[in-house]
Design an enzyme around this catalytic site. Structure first.
Site, PDB file in Angstrom:
ATOM      1  N   HIS A 192      11.451   6.692 -21.686  1.00  0.00           N
ATOM      2  CA  HIS A 192      12.195   6.715 -21.088  1.00  0.00           C
ATOM      3  C   HIS A 192      12.904   7.860 -19.734  1.00  0.00           C
ATOM      4  O   HIS A 192      12.968   8.815 -20.601  1.00  0.00           O
ATOM      5  CB  HIS A 192      13.399   5.491 -21.135  1.00  0.00           C
ATOM      6  CG  HIS A 192      14.510   5.499 -20.299  1.00  0.00           C
ATOM      7  ND1 HIS A 192      14.536   5.196 -19.408  1.00  0.00           N
ATOM      8  CD2 HIS A 192      16.060   5.976 -20.558  1.00  0.00           C
ATOM      9  CE1 HIS A 192      15.745   4.752 -18.231  1.00  0.00           C
ATOM     10  NE2 HIS A 192      16.857   5.532 -19.266  1.00  0.00           N
ATOM     11  N   CYS A 229      17.516  -0.265 -19.910  1.00  0.00           N
ATOM     12  CA  CYS A 229      16.854   0.631 -19.401  1.00  0.00           C
ATOM     13  C   CYS A 229      15.629  -0.214 -20.435  1.00  0.00           C
ATOM     14  O   CYS A 229      14.450  -0.229 -20.317  1.00  0.00           O
ATOM     15  CB  CYS A 229      16.284   1.610 -19.295  1.00  0.00           C
ATOM     16  SG  CYS A 229      17.810   2.220 -17.916  1.00  0.00           S
ATOM     17  N   GLU A 256      18.634  -4.650 -14.621  1.00  0.00           N
ATOM     18  CA  GLU A 256      19.902  -4.391 -14.598  1.00  0.00           C
ATOM     19  C   GLU A 256      20.321  -4.513 -13.372  1.00  0.00           C
ATOM     20  O   GLU A 256      21.776  -3.834 -13.666  1.00  0.00           O
ATOM     21  CB  GLU A 256      20.585  -3.452 -15.923  1.00  0.00           C
ATOM     22  CG  GLU A 256      19.750  -2.047 -15.231  1.00  0.00           C
ATOM     23  CD  GLU A 256      20.012  -0.684 -16.304  1.00  0.00           C
ATOM     24  OE1 GLU A 256      21.149  -0.623 -16.471  1.00  0.00           O
ATOM     25  OE2 GLU A 256      19.077  -0.359 -16.575  1.00  0.00           O
ATOM     26  N   ASP A 263      22.676  23.622  -5.031  1.00  0.00           N
ATOM     27  CA  ASP A 263      21.394  24.521  -4.861  1.00  0.00           C
ATOM     28  C   ASP A 263      20.221  23.491  -5.082  1.00  0.00           C
ATOM     29  O   ASP A 263      19.982  22.348  -5.698  1.00  0.00           O
ATOM     30  CB  ASP A 263      21.806  25.365  -6.589  1.00  0.00           C
ATOM     31  CG  ASP A 263      20.272  26.007  -6.300  1.00  0.00           C
ATOM     32  OD1 ASP A 263      19.218  26.379  -5.409  1.00  0.00           O
ATOM     33  OD2 ASP A 263      20.097  27.306  -7.056  1.00  0.00           O
ATOM     34  N   THR A 275      20.139  10.927  -9.250  1.00  0.00           N
ATOM     35  CA  THR A 275      19.058  10.350  -9.934  1.00  0.00           C
ATOM     36  C   THR A 275      18.499   8.851  -9.712  1.00  0.00           C
ATOM     37  O   THR A 275      17.838   8.062 -10.487  1.00  0.00           O
ATOM     38  CB  THR A 275      19.902  10.556 -11.414  1.00  0.00           C
ATOM     39  OG1 THR A 275      20.740   9.085 -11.679  1.00  0.00           O
ATOM     40  CG2 THR A 275      19.798  11.470 -12.013  1.00  0.00           C
ATOM     41  N   SER A 301      21.297   2.103 -22.203  1.00  0.00           N
ATOM     42  CA  SER A 301      22.477   2.552 -22.328  1.00  0.00           C
ATOM     43  C   SER A 301      22.910   1.348 -23.500  1.00  0.00           C
ATOM     44  O   SER A 301      22.889  -0.003 -22.964  1.00  0.00           O
ATOM     45  CB  SER A 301      23.481   2.773 -21.110  1.00  0.00           C
ATOM     46  OG  SER A 301      22.262   3.929 -20.093  1.00  0.00           O
ATOM     47  N   LYS A 328      15.089  17.718 -22.824  1.00  0.00           N
ATOM     48  CA  LYS A 328      15.827  17.750 -24.205  1.00  0.00           C
ATOM     49  C   LYS A 328      15.412  16.790 -25.616  1.00  0.00           C
ATOM     50  O   LYS A 328      15.680  17.262 -26.372  1.00  0.00           O
ATOM     51  CB  LYS A 328      17.022  16.891 -23.255  1.00  0.00           C
ATOM     52  CG  LYS A 328      17.605  17.818 -22.762  1.00  0.00           C
ATOM     53  CD  LYS A 328      19.295  17.706 -22.905  1.00  0.00           C
ATOM     54  CE  LYS A 328      19.937  17.334 -21.004  1.00  0.00           C
ATOM     55  NZ  LYS A 328      20.889  19.559 -21.022  1.00  0.00           N
TER      56      LYS A 328
HETATM   57  N1  CAA Z   1      18.941  25.833 -10.547  1.00  0.00           N
HETATM   58  C1  CAA Z   1      18.439  25.323 -11.481  1.00  0.00           C
HETATM   59  N2  CAA Z   1      18.775  24.626 -12.949  1.00  0.00           N
HETATM   60  C2  CAA Z   1      19.929  23.612 -12.470  1.00  0.00           C
HETATM   61  C3  CAA Z   1      20.584  24.632 -11.117  1.00  0.00           C
HETATM   62  C4  CAA Z   1      20.564  25.682 -10.269  1.00  0.00           C
HETATM   63  N3  CAA Z   1      20.571  26.277  -9.532  1.00  0.00           N
HETATM   64  N4  CAA Z   1      21.839  24.131 -11.285  1.00  0.00           N
HETATM   65  C5  CAA Z   1      22.063  23.330 -12.400  1.00  0.00           C
HETATM   66  N5  CAA Z   1      21.620  23.173 -13.187  1.00  0.00           N
HETATM   67  C6  CAA Z   1      20.839  22.613 -14.115  1.00  0.00           C
HETATM   68  C7  CAA Z   1      21.973  22.658 -15.246  1.00  0.00           C
HETATM   69  O1  CAA Z   1      22.453  23.551 -16.455  1.00  0.00           O
HETATM   70  C8  CAA Z   1      21.517  21.380 -16.106  1.00  0.00           C
HETATM   71  O2  CAA Z   1      20.450  21.436 -16.558  1.00  0.00           O
HETATM   72  P1  CAA Z   1      20.783  21.451 -18.268  1.00  0.00           P
HETATM   73  O3  CAA Z   1      21.387  19.735 -18.814  1.00  0.00           O
HETATM   74  O4  CAA Z   1      19.224  21.224 -19.167  1.00  0.00           O
HETATM   75  O5  CAA Z   1      21.951  22.154 -18.656  1.00  0.00           O
HETATM   76  C9  CAA Z   1      20.862  20.116 -15.103  1.00  0.00           C
HETATM   77  O6  CAA Z   1      21.025  20.898 -14.002  1.00  0.00           O
HETATM   78  C10 CAA Z   1      21.938  19.345 -14.705  1.00  0.00           C
HETATM   79  O7  CAA Z   1      23.636  19.870 -13.864  1.00  0.00           O
HETATM   80  P2  CAA Z   1      24.689  19.184 -14.221  1.00  0.00           P
HETATM   81  O8  CAA Z   1      24.761  19.059 -15.511  1.00  0.00           O
HETATM   82  O9  CAA Z   1      25.688  20.548 -13.746  1.00  0.00           O
HETATM   83  O10 CAA Z   1      24.487  17.906 -13.614  1.00  0.00           O
HETATM   84  P3  CAA Z   1      25.586  16.779 -12.939  1.00  0.00           P
HETATM   85  O11 CAA Z   1      26.616  17.280 -13.660  1.00  0.00           O
HETATM   86  O12 CAA Z   1      25.786  16.546 -12.366  1.00  0.00           O
HETATM   87  O13 CAA Z   1      24.609  15.172 -13.662  1.00  0.00           O
HETATM   88  C11 CAA Z   1      24.114  14.006 -15.466  1.00  0.00           C
HETATM   89  C12 CAA Z   1      23.795  15.153 -14.376  1.00  0.00           C
HETATM   90  C13 CAA Z   1      25.917  13.731 -15.693  1.00  0.00           C
HETATM   91  C14 CAA Z   1      23.334  13.602 -15.746  1.00  0.00           C
HETATM   92  C15 CAA Z   1      24.489  12.822 -13.898  1.00  0.00           C
HETATM   93  O14 CAA Z   1      22.743  12.834 -13.395  1.00  0.00           O
HETATM   94  C16 CAA Z   1      24.562  11.158 -14.288  1.00  0.00           C
HETATM   95  O15 CAA Z   1      25.244  10.784 -14.217  1.00  0.00           O
HETATM   96  N6  CAA Z   1      23.596  10.677 -14.446  1.00  0.00           N
HETATM   97  C17 CAA Z   1      23.654   9.378 -14.426  1.00  0.00           C
HETATM   98  C18 CAA Z   1      23.352   9.176 -15.863  1.00  0.00           C
HETATM   99  C19 CAA Z   1      22.452   9.072 -17.349  1.00  0.00           C
HETATM  100  O16 CAA Z   1      21.267   9.402 -16.279  1.00  0.00           O
HETATM  101  N7  CAA Z   1      21.924   9.152 -18.219  1.00  0.00           N
HETATM  102  C20 CAA Z   1      20.563  10.188 -18.543  1.00  0.00           C
HETATM  103  C21 CAA Z   1      20.729   9.115 -20.190  1.00  0.00           C
HETATM  104  S1  CAA Z   1      21.076   7.225 -20.401  1.00  0.00           S
HETATM  105  C22 CAA Z   1      20.388   6.152 -19.790  1.00  0.00           C
HETATM  106  O17 CAA Z   1      19.262   7.399 -19.539  1.00  0.00           O
HETATM  107  C23 CAA Z   1      20.156   5.602 -19.088  1.00  0.00           C
HETATM  108  C24 CAA Z   1      19.869   5.476 -18.091  1.00  0.00           C
HETATM  109  O18 CAA Z   1      18.849   5.712 -17.315  1.00  0.00           O
HETATM  110  C25 CAA Z   1      21.234   5.956 -16.850  1.00  0.00           C
END
Ligand code: CAA
Length: 445
Positions: free
Chosen positions: A244, A120, A83, A31, A163, A364, A253
């Protein structure tokens, strides 16, 4: 004491764009709102085949130097935070200096150059290095060029793929800065964590869900540590809180947790008590699980209050506007968040001089840092000079097939050549390999 801080910034985005709801979501069978509402992203910026961390960093730095009338002799230090480095010995700053020397008559032979690594947060650590160097009086009247540059690419199919982003931000650190003064006080939250790492590999190994929890835990510790030296933070003392931003949903969050923390024992908590009760305190519960459950319920209700939503709309949402269109720039991300906030204030015609920003950096592995900044009276001219909107609008919009090709072109394990999608114009470009495997660059007029 003379103020030390950021005198000027310049942003350089990758020249390509991947539309997340329009192009990425249909291919992933997701979606579109998962990206726009869930993660909070509309698009990723992406590097064209002739772009990399050096070209983007050098282009941002060149623009900054031209605008501020700086010559190499004005710069005593060049630190690159990244990085996405491609060399374990020769720092990216030497390549950037080499590029800049091609377009200036003088050189950087008497500048100290380095490369900073801690995921980062390295961009903010480079600001610290520059600040300390100036405060120690070792700068001989010169300023420092800090460049945060990354191609934040993930392996195809990784949850982080949505992302991605690519871009650079150059910052000039000096005495009597025009943009912001850095506070001396800092708070840290730091622990040995295995949430996101690149053990001699290009694309990260990521435990995405855990990385979110680690970000929140370290950020909370950093805020508590900051308060232990600078006193309690109160919502009304802060104008914006740039964090960040790996994706805006992460900041959503973090902001809720931060708000709960900074309103505790204030009149805001009292005002909200009639609507949602007071915050749970651990001593009122028999078990930690009961306390955490009560806390979750309180946070769910807090999030829905008008008071919180107004605070979020004023203090946090403006920090996310550029990030929504570019994705994660790793080391540059928190500095892009600061720029977004100031840009939005300029667009709203606000006067920010003397106001306070609370900056939350994170890397991280893992470490968070909190400090404050005071907006200086030259901020409007500095932010007005940015052309980020024009850059974003000029990006080439990738089709899915283009995206697959250009991702392969940037994959170090694949040997593919991809025609460029855009025509470089007054910028540094990657120009092939030298005899020792070094990257070579040239300036396109
Ligand atoms: N409508 C509205 N919202 C929706 C939706 C829809 N149809 N479908 C899903 N969502 C929401 C989910 O509820 C979720 O929100 P919440 O967390 O608030 O519940 C959000 O969209 C994302 O959905 P998922 O959790 O299912 O997404 P995912 O599992 O595919 O990916 C992630 C999320 C694991 C963070 C992924 O993006 C990822 O691995 N990212 C890289 C790591 C990262 O950025 N981590 C952040 C902290 S680490 C950091 O900050 C260092 C850095 O720069 C990497």
């Amino acid at each position: 004491m003379t103020a030390v801080g950021i005198d000027a910034i310049e942003i350089w985005t990758g020249n390509l764009k991947l539309d997340l709801p329009g192009t990425f979501a249909p291919e992933k069978g997701e979606d579109p709102e998962k990206y726009t509402k869930g993660l909070g992203l509309n698009a990723s910026s992406f590097p064209d085949s002739y772009e990399d961390i050096v070209t983007m960093g050098a282009n941002a730095a060149h623009r900054l130097m031209e605008r501020k009338g700086l010559e190499p002799d004005d710069i005593g230090r060049i630190d690159v935070a990244t990085e996405s480095s491609f060399d374990n010995s020769k720092p990216v700053s030497t390549y950037v200096a080499g590029c800049l020397e091609d377009v200036y008559d003088s050189d950087f032979h008497h500048a100290n150059k380095g490369e900073r690594k801690f995921a980062c947060i390295a961009g903010t650590q480079s600001l610290d290095d520059a600040y300390n160097w100036i405060r120690a009086g070792r700068n001989r009247g010169r300023g420092a060029l800090v460049i945060a540059t990354d191609t934040a690419l993930y392996a195809r199919g990784d949850a982080g793929e949505a992302t991605q982003g690519a871009g650079a931000i150059a910052m000039y650190i000096d005495e009597d800065p025009d943009l912001i003064e850095l506070s001396a006080e800092q708070g840290y939250g730091s622990a040995d964590e295995t949430d996101f790492l690149k053990p001699n590999q290009q694309f990260p190994s990521v435990d995405g869900k855990r990385s979110v929890q680690v970000y929140l835990a370290r950020m909370r510790e950093a805020l508590e540590d900051y308060e232990s030296v600078a006193g309690d933070v109160h919502p009304e003392d802060i104008t914006f809180a740039p964090f960040h931003t790996p994706f805006p949903g992460m900041v959503r969050k973090a902001a809720l947790l931060a708000y709960r923390h900074i309103i505790r024992d204030t009149s805001i908590e009292d005002d909200l008590a009639g609507e949602i009760g007071r915050q749970p305190r651990p001593e009122a519960f028999d078990t930690d699980d009961d306390y955490r459950e009560a806390l979750r319920e309180y946070m769910d209700e807090l999030k829905e209050t008008d008071r919180y939503q107004e605070w979020y709309a004023e203090m946090i949402d403006p920090t996310l506007s550029i990030s929504r269109e570019v994705g994660n720039w790793y080391t540059g991300s928190v500095h892009v968040a600061r720029a977004s906030a100031l840009k939005s204030a300029l667009e709203d015609g606000r006067d920010l001089t003397g106001e306070t920003l609370l900056i939350g950096s994170y890397g991280s592995g893992a470490q968070a840092e909190i400090h404050t900044e005071t907006v200086q009276d030259g901020w409007e001219d500095e932010i007005e000079a940015l052309n980020v909107d024009e850059q974003l609008a000029a990006r080439y919009d990738l089709t899915w097939a283009d995206y697959e090709d250009v991702h392969d072109a940037h994959n170090h394990e694949m040997d593919v050549d991809v025609e460029e999608f855009t025509t470089p114009d007054e910028e540094f470009v990657f120009d092939g390999w030298g005899r020792m495997g070094e990257r070579q660059y040239r300036y396109v007029e």
